[in-house]
Scaffold this active site. Structure first.
Site, PDB file in Angstrom:
ATOM      1  N   GLY A  63      -6.467   1.456  -0.241  1.00 52.43           N
ATOM      2  CA  GLY A  63      -6.725   2.876  -0.490  1.00 52.43           C
ATOM      3  C   GLY A  63      -6.539   3.199  -1.965  1.00 52.43           C
ATOM      4  N   SER A  64      -5.613   2.508  -2.602  1.00 50.92           N
ATOM      5  CA  SER A  64      -5.385   2.726  -4.038  1.00 50.92           C
ATOM      6  C   SER A  64      -6.625   2.323  -4.830  1.00 50.92           C
ATOM      7  CB  SER A  64      -4.187   1.894  -4.502  1.00 50.92           C
ATOM      8  OG  SER A  64      -3.058   2.190  -3.725  1.00 50.92           O
ATOM      9  N   ASP A  71      -4.592   9.378   4.754  1.00 51.87           N
ATOM     10  CA  ASP A  71      -3.677   9.668   5.864  1.00 51.87           C
ATOM     11  C   ASP A  71      -4.319  10.586   6.896  1.00 51.87           C
ATOM     12  OD1 ASP A  71      -1.857   8.308   4.355  1.00 51.87           O
ATOM     13  OD2 ASP A  71      -0.957  10.094   3.487  1.00 51.87           O
ATOM     14  N   SER A  78      -7.440   4.552   3.430  1.00 56.32           N
ATOM     15  CA  SER A  78      -6.652   3.308   3.372  1.00 56.32           C
ATOM     16  C   SER A  78      -6.631   2.700   4.761  1.00 56.32           C
ATOM     17  CB  SER A  78      -5.216   3.610   2.945  1.00 56.32           C
ATOM     18  OG  SER A  78      -4.390   2.475   3.200  1.00 56.32           O
ATOM     19  N   HIS A 125      -1.793   3.008   8.616  1.00 47.77           N
ATOM     20  CA  HIS A 125      -2.764   4.111   8.697  1.00 47.77           C
ATOM     21  C   HIS A 125      -3.472   4.199  10.060  1.00 47.77           C
ATOM     22  CE1 HIS A 125      -2.335   5.375   4.492  1.00 47.77           C
ATOM     23  NE2 HIS A 125      -1.839   4.160   4.394  1.00 47.77           N
ATOM     24  N   ASN A 174     -12.355  -6.709  -9.665  1.00 48.41           N
ATOM     25  CA  ASN A 174     -12.704  -7.305  -8.378  1.00 48.41           C
ATOM     26  C   ASN A 174     -11.693  -6.791  -7.368  1.00 48.41           C
ATOM     27  OD1 ASN A 174     -13.144  -8.706  -6.073  1.00 48.41           O
ATOM     28  ND2 ASN A 174     -12.809 -10.737  -6.934  1.00 48.41           N
TER      29      ASN A 174
HETATM   30  C1  LIG Z   1      -2.433   9.587   0.582  1.00 48.68           C
HETATM   31  C2  LIG Z   1      -2.475   8.138   0.214  1.00 48.68           C
HETATM   32  N1  LIG Z   1      -3.319   7.752  -0.747  1.00 48.68           N
HETATM   33  C3  LIG Z   1      -3.407   6.455  -1.111  1.00 48.68           C
HETATM   34  C4  LIG Z   1      -2.646   5.493  -0.503  1.00 48.68           C
HETATM   35  C5  LIG Z   1      -2.765   4.072  -0.943  1.00 48.68           C
HETATM   36  O1  LIG Z   1      -3.282   3.248   0.046  1.00 48.68           O
HETATM   37  P1  LIG Z   1      -3.047   1.678  -0.015  1.00 48.68           P
HETATM   38  O2  LIG Z   1      -1.633   1.412   0.407  1.00 48.68           O
HETATM   39  O3  LIG Z   1      -4.029   1.106   0.927  1.00 48.68           O
HETATM   40  O4  LIG Z   1      -3.267   1.251  -1.416  1.00 48.68           O
HETATM   41  C6  LIG Z   1      -1.753   5.856   0.499  1.00 48.68           C
HETATM   42  C7  LIG Z   1      -0.921   4.840   1.144  1.00 48.68           C
HETATM   43  O5  LIG Z   1      -0.204   5.055   2.095  1.00 48.68           O
HETATM   44  C8  LIG Z   1      -1.651   7.216   0.865  1.00 48.68           C
HETATM   45  O6  LIG Z   1      -0.810   7.620   1.821  1.00 48.68           O
END
Ligand SMILES: Cc1ncc(COP(=O)(O)O)c(C=O)c1O
Length: 434
Positions: free
Chosen positions: A79-80, A186, A208, A213, A284
């Site tokens: 998700g990041s 979320d 994510s 999730h 990547n």
């Molecule tokens: C609102 C939100 N954005 C972004 C992320 C990041 O997701 P990831 O852990 O897959 O990088 C999270 C992770 O829990 C999140 O809660």
């Protein structure tokens, strides 16, 4: 032989179901809801011997995008990464002048919803949130929008609670020629605007698929768009910055999606393969095909998983109502329906105990708790190093840093487990004579 292996895998997965033993089993705040379908899907893809993104990822991209009211999905490794790639794409599409553009974002957030704003050279304008709905303070957003340098709004629907004003914010930022990025990490399946799926009113929406999730592919994320052009740009950033935007079966064709894979792409009179031409400074951040196969198995269960999250919220919230004297309970604003990620509780200042007291008691009794992510990011060392222009009071965001914790509503919990959770809460209050 493959079928035999898959049969054994299914039997193994079936044998994994665990009994809940009150006081011994951990009541997880969240977790993956998977069974033999996901195990079989993953192993089947592994046995096919194809690891890079392929047909299953393409299907997963399309199906997930639709669940966000978008047309094109780009599957990434988290998700990041989805947030980073979404903002890179917006920057390329909307930021045409050589100046520092600003983005409105809540201070109470997940770090990697805000980090791309800083990493990509934007200036964040931090706004506060309301306690209970955790929605951004509307007056602050509207005031911040008056700034000529504001080009975007980027926020998460906090713990599944939809930002009720998303359509309004989207229309306002479009009037300014800017963009809105919705982090739906979320909030898959939450709705706003009386029934529209989150993801609908934005230029990009992200998810994510980390194990915590709504659906999981182990790790993973998605960035979804309505415009094909935006998805092509995102795909390029995901795939090393390459110019080629082939995906799915186009990858296998000798001419590619552009129909001129071999051409003078570098303008030097030499015929070159488009797949090795780079027109962006990329990354990547690709996931694996086997993760996509897991995701497709998860999607089939999504309706049921969403309903169980909602039911668990109703069950937990009915119990917590008796403690409203001490707690600010989570509520979804009017016109919205949350598919809850978790259940955040903010302890009121007047309560005769603090967060550490109750969190310690719950954890001792095997009930997992978590902070509401960072709370106010600006309370954290990494963000204190920056000289941000703080325009608004961020008081509530800091209350979240110090007074909020969350417990679970994920589909792995049920009535029986909640009876145990309720008993432990009651014991906590009884021990204090409350
Ligand atoms: C609102 C939100 N954005 C972004 C992320 C990041 O997701 P990831 O852990 O897959 O990088 C999270 C992770 O829990 C999140 O809660």
């Amino acid at each position: 032989m493959k079928n035999e292996i898959l049969d054994l895998v299914a039997q193994f997965a079936d044998a994994q179901t665990k009994e809940f033993i009150p006081g011994e089993s951990i009541v997880q705040y969240t977790g993956p809801t998977i069974d033999k379908d996901e195990y079989v899907a993953i192993i089947s893809t592994v046995l096919d011997g194809w690891f890079g993104l392929g047909a299953q990822a393409t299907k997963f991209e399309t199906e997930v995008a639709l669940r966000l009211s978008k047309l094109h999905g780009v599957y990434v490794n988290s998700g990041s990464s989805a947030n980073l790639i979404a903002l890179e794409t917006m920057k390329e599409l909307y930021c045409k002048e050589d100046k520092t553009y600003k983005i409105i974002t809540p201070a109470a957030s997940f770090p990697t919803t805000v980090n791309p704003i800083i990493q990509l050279g934007f200036e964040p304008i931090f706004v506060d949130v309301e306690l209970g709905t955790y929605n951004m303070v509307e007056e602050q957003v509207l005031d911040a929008l008056k700034d000529d340098d504001v080009i975007g709004i980027m926020y998460a629907h906090p713990l599944g609670i939809p930002i009720a004003n998303t359509k309004k914010y989207y229309e306002l930022i479009k009037q300014k020629g800017g963009f809105l990025v919705e982090d739906c990490c979320d909030a898959l399946d939450s709705t706003y605007n009386n029934g529209d799926l989150v993801g609908k009113y934005s230029d990009a929406a992200t998810l994510s698929f980390y194990a915590a999730h709504h659906i999981t592919t182990g790790e993973g994320g998605m960035v979804a768009f309505s415009q094909r052009n935006a998805a092509n740009i995102a795909r390029s950033y995901r795939d090393w910055g390459r110019a080629c935007f082939c995906s799915g079966k186009d990858v296998l064709s000798s001419t590619g999606a552009c129909n001129r894979r071999f051409a003078d792409w570098l303008g030097n009179g030499v015929i070159t393969d488009h797949r090795y031409v780079y027109d962006r400074i990329g990354y990547n951040v690709k996931p694996l095909e086997l993760q996509a196969s897991m995701g497709l198995a998860q999607l089939k269960k999504l309706d049921d998983l969403t309903q169980r999250r909602k039911d668990n919220y109703v069950c937990l919230n009915a119990f917590m109502k008796s403690y409203e004297k001490y707690f600010i309970l989570p509520t979804a604003p009017e016109g919205t329906d949350a598919s809850w990620f978790s259940y955040p509780i903010t302890i009121k200042d007047s309560a005769p105990f603090n967060r550490a007291d109750i969190v310690e008691f719950l954890e001792e009794n095997k009930i997992q708790t978590r902070n509401f992510f960072a709370g106010n990011l600006l309370d954290h060392p990494a963000y204190k190093k920056f000289d941000f222009d703080i325009k608004y009071s961020l008081e509530n965001a800091s209350i979240i840093t110090n007074n909020t914790f969350m417990i679970g509503v994920w589909p792995g919990l049920n009535e029986e487990i909640y009876q145990y959770v309720f008993k432990i809460f009651e014991e906590f209050f009884k021990q204090r004579g409350l």
